[in-house]
Design a protein around this motif. Sequence first.
Motif, PDB file in Angstrom:
ATOM      1  N   LEU A   1       1.169  -8.167   2.320  1.00  0.00           N
ATOM      2  CA  LEU A   1       1.740  -6.449   2.548  1.00  0.00           C
ATOM      3  C   LEU A   1       3.884  -7.052   0.871  1.00  0.00           C
ATOM      4  O   LEU A   1       3.826  -6.442   0.604  1.00  0.00           O
ATOM      5  CB  LEU A   1       2.860  -6.796   3.831  1.00  0.00           C
ATOM      6  N   ILE A   2       4.227  -7.659   1.026  1.00  0.00           N
ATOM      7  CA  ILE A   2       5.468  -8.292   0.668  1.00  0.00           C
ATOM      8  C   ILE A   2       4.516  -8.497  -0.865  1.00  0.00           C
ATOM      9  O   ILE A   2       5.241  -8.030  -1.999  1.00  0.00           O
ATOM     10  CB  ILE A   2       5.505  -9.976   1.529  1.00  0.00           C
ATOM     11  N   GLU A   3       3.241  -9.096  -0.692  1.00  0.00           N
ATOM     12  CA  GLU A   3       2.859  -8.998  -2.578  1.00  0.00           C
ATOM     13  C   GLU A   3       2.266  -7.123  -3.076  1.00  0.00           C
ATOM     14  O   GLU A   3       3.518  -7.173  -4.478  1.00  0.00           O
ATOM     15  CB  GLU A   3       2.160  -9.390  -2.612  1.00  0.00           C
ATOM     16  N   ILE A   4       1.987  -6.448  -2.062  1.00  0.00           N
ATOM     17  CA  ILE A   4       1.603  -5.120  -2.173  1.00  0.00           C
ATOM     18  C   ILE A   4       2.592  -4.947  -2.608  1.00  0.00           C
ATOM     19  O   ILE A   4       3.127  -4.275  -3.599  1.00  0.00           O
ATOM     20  CB  ILE A   4       0.669  -4.654  -1.389  1.00  0.00           C
ATOM     21  N   TYR A   5       4.007  -4.688  -1.287  1.00  0.00           N
ATOM     22  CA  TYR A   5       5.544  -3.568  -2.114  1.00  0.00           C
ATOM     23  C   TYR A   5       6.031  -4.143  -3.004  1.00  0.00           C
ATOM     24  O   TYR A   5       7.320  -3.822  -3.917  1.00  0.00           O
ATOM     25  CB  TYR A   5       5.793  -3.676  -0.611  1.00  0.00           C
ATOM     26  N   GLY A   6       5.634  -5.715  -3.255  1.00  0.00           N
ATOM     27  CA  GLY A   6       6.761  -6.278  -4.886  1.00  0.00           C
ATOM     28  C   GLY A   6       6.522  -5.873  -6.179  1.00  0.00           C
ATOM     29  O   GLY A   6       7.268  -5.685  -7.055  1.00  0.00           O
ATOM     30  N   GLY A   7       4.653  -5.226  -5.880  1.00  0.00           N
ATOM     31  CA  GLY A   7       4.230  -5.499  -7.136  1.00  0.00           C
ATOM     32  C   GLY A   7       4.317  -3.738  -7.868  1.00  0.00           C
ATOM     33  O   GLY A   7       4.023  -3.158  -8.877  1.00  0.00           O
TER      34      GLY A   7
END
Length: 321
Positions: free
Chosen positions: A7-13
Amino acid sequence: MTSLEELIEIYGGREAKDVSKDQNYVRICQENDGNPIFHAERFRIENIKRKLEKEAGIQKTRQKQVKFALRFFHRLVGSKDDEDEVCRRLTLASYYPQWTDKQKLYFDETCVLVKKKLDYFLSFTQRNRSGAGNPINSYHRYLIQSIGLPDPKDSQENELARMLDRLLQISRYQFRGFFFPAHEGDSQQATEKFLKALDNSMVFIQIVQNEMFSKHYQHQNRPNYCYIEYKQAIEKKKEMIFIFADGQHPQDLIPEEDAQFEFDDWYELILGADCVHMEPTRIADERSNIPDSIDKLKKRLVEAVQRHRETLWEGAPGDLD
């Protein structure tokens, strides 16, 4: 990779409003359909990302991105669900790759500082030759009571120190500080504890009293902790705030000839320092002094500590540095 990391990777991208277009996001939501723990985590991460976008994402320079990301990170430090770490990792994924090497290094180092740093270290003495009670409590009796502490007139402890610690902690800035009322005459282990706390503090605050310098104690086999703390603060180049608690400064400071020579460097610094002092509130008639004293403490103590705190994010390197 855990769902949190994904989730952090998705929201960070990408921006929070666009995550529903991400195939990985759709997949992970389908896999966790009906899982309230997952959706609570997703909601938490999205809230932090949206706030980060409003704080750092809208900035027109990378320097300001660093500044506002650090300021938001500071706000989240100490949260029960480690929101500060979520913020840090979202920042790394969202904005960090575009920053200069100096900005990246500054962000990394300042995040560590913000996590471990205390806003202030409060240094004071419990020395008292009067016997019953502590004269400092009588001198500032009604000022001490003005923020909700009990009548200090019979206390042997330094209740002015307790009052200043309380004032800092209940201020609108919610400072974190170190106040250790029992260390006088304590163990080597305790000494190491408070010196470590001093090391980890942004601002060194010392309540100055004439008893700290008095030759009366020079033959006693007990350390002067206030001097030890002062020397450590000098060595570590701490920002310093001195509060003179025995009347007007410098008129009521102990005369040089009565001060212990071993502390001459300390005495000379205090003599020339811009010390904060408060009018007495010994008797009921002097309670009219309280508003002015509180106002002075807010301006010269509380706001000063806040300014030093702000240097943590205000010092972000420029885009061309």
